[in-house]
Design a protein around this motif. Structure first.
Motif, short mmCIF file in Angstrom:
data_model
loop_
_atom_site.label_atom_id
_atom_site.label_comp_id
_atom_site.label_asym_id
_atom_site.label_seq_id
_atom_site.Cartn_x
_atom_site.Cartn_y
_atom_site.Cartn_z
N TYR A 49 41.70 48.94 39.54
CA TYR A 49 42.79 48.79 38.36
C TYR A 49 44.05 48.50 39.07
O TYR A 49 44.33 48.69 40.43
N THR A 116 41.66 38.00 23.20
CA THR A 116 41.87 39.54 23.10
C THR A 116 40.43 40.09 23.01
O THR A 116 39.61 39.76 22.02
N GLU A 118 38.91 43.55 22.08
CA GLU A 118 39.03 45.02 21.35
C GLU A 118 37.68 45.86 21.53
O GLU A 118 36.38 45.55 21.20
N TYR A 131 42.67 44.55 24.26
CA TYR A 131 42.99 44.17 25.77
C TYR A 131 42.95 42.55 26.00
O TYR A 131 42.26 42.09 25.30
N THR A 132 43.95 42.08 26.68
CA THR A 132 43.85 40.61 27.20
C THR A 132 43.02 40.35 28.20
O THR A 132 43.25 41.04 29.22
N ILE A 143 40.70 42.51 32.57
CA ILE A 143 41.49 42.87 31.32
C ILE A 143 42.70 43.50 31.59
O ILE A 143 42.94 44.30 32.58
N GLU A 144 43.64 43.44 30.45
CA GLU A 144 45.18 44.04 30.58
C GLU A 144 45.47 44.48 29.38
O GLU A 144 45.28 43.76 28.19
N ILE A 145 46.15 45.88 29.43
CA ILE A 145 46.57 46.20 28.13
C ILE A 145 47.90 46.50 28.41
O ILE A 145 48.42 47.01 29.42
N TYR A 146 48.83 45.94 27.45
CA TYR A 146 50.49 46.04 27.59
C TYR A 146 50.94 47.11 26.70
O TYR A 146 50.56 47.53 25.65
N SER A 156 51.99 47.99 31.98
CA SER A 156 50.63 47.45 31.54
C SER A 156 49.73 47.93 32.74
O SER A 156 49.94 47.92 33.89
N ARG A 158 45.91 46.63 34.36
CA ARG A 158 45.00 45.77 34.46
C ARG A 158 43.60 46.45 35.16
O ARG A 158 43.65 46.83 36.18
#
Length: 167
Positions: A49, A116, A118, A131-132, A143-146, A156, A158
């Motif tokens: 991460y 995206t 989810e 998550y992107t 994946i990344e969450i802001y 964020s 990752r």
């Protein structure tokens, strides 16, 4: 004249007839869904991460040594069925002797247009969050969450997973 027409029309007609039989095979690239789930299911293991805080990034941090081994060997399995089932299961080591093999059974959603994904991620919150997808190949999922605008946080996270099993 008839002979000339026969020698011209027969070969031209044959070329036209057989020339249309060639089929062009176009390669079909895999979709995000196929890369994520394989043919029927695919399991992933969290490997690292990275944290981005106000534009500053940490180094890539391997999960080995950061979390308990009973957490780092967990398998995140995405199924290619119509219900889009998703399960998190214990790996080789369980956190508790009486813990079930599958400790989270839920669904996942994927929007190709915005990349995206989810799903519920137990390490972060256990709730289904968007998550992107930053990278998705047959072997790697990032994946990344802001977390912008949540209590004045501008950060964020990752997460990178490696594919473990595919069916």
């Amino acid at each position: 004249m008839r002979t000339l027409l026969r020698f011209l029309l027969i070969p031209v007609g044959a070329m036209w007839l057989f020339g249309g039989c060639a089929e062009t095979l176009e390669p079909k690239p895999l979709t995000y869904t196929q890369l994520l789930t394989g043919t029927t299911e695919k399991s992933w293991r969290l490997v690292s991460y990275q944290i981005f805080d106000d534009g500053n990034s940490s180094q890539v941090i391997p999960v080995q040594g950061q979390f308990d081994p009973c957490v780092t060997d967990d398998l995140y399995t995405f199924y290619a069925n119509e219900g889009r089932r998703y399960a998190v299961s214990e790996g080789a080591s369980k956190c508790g002797a009486n813990d079930p093999d599958i400790f989270l059974d839920d669904q996942w959603t994927l929007v190709n247009a915005s990349a995206t994904l989810e799903f519920a991620f137990p390490i972060l919150s256990g709730q289904r969050l968007p998550y992107t997808i930053k990278n998705l190949t047959g072997n790697v999922l990032t994946i990344e969450i802001y977390l912008q605008n949540i209590q004045d946080i501008n950060a964020s996270y990752r997460f990178t997973f490696n594919a473990v099993t595919t069916r």
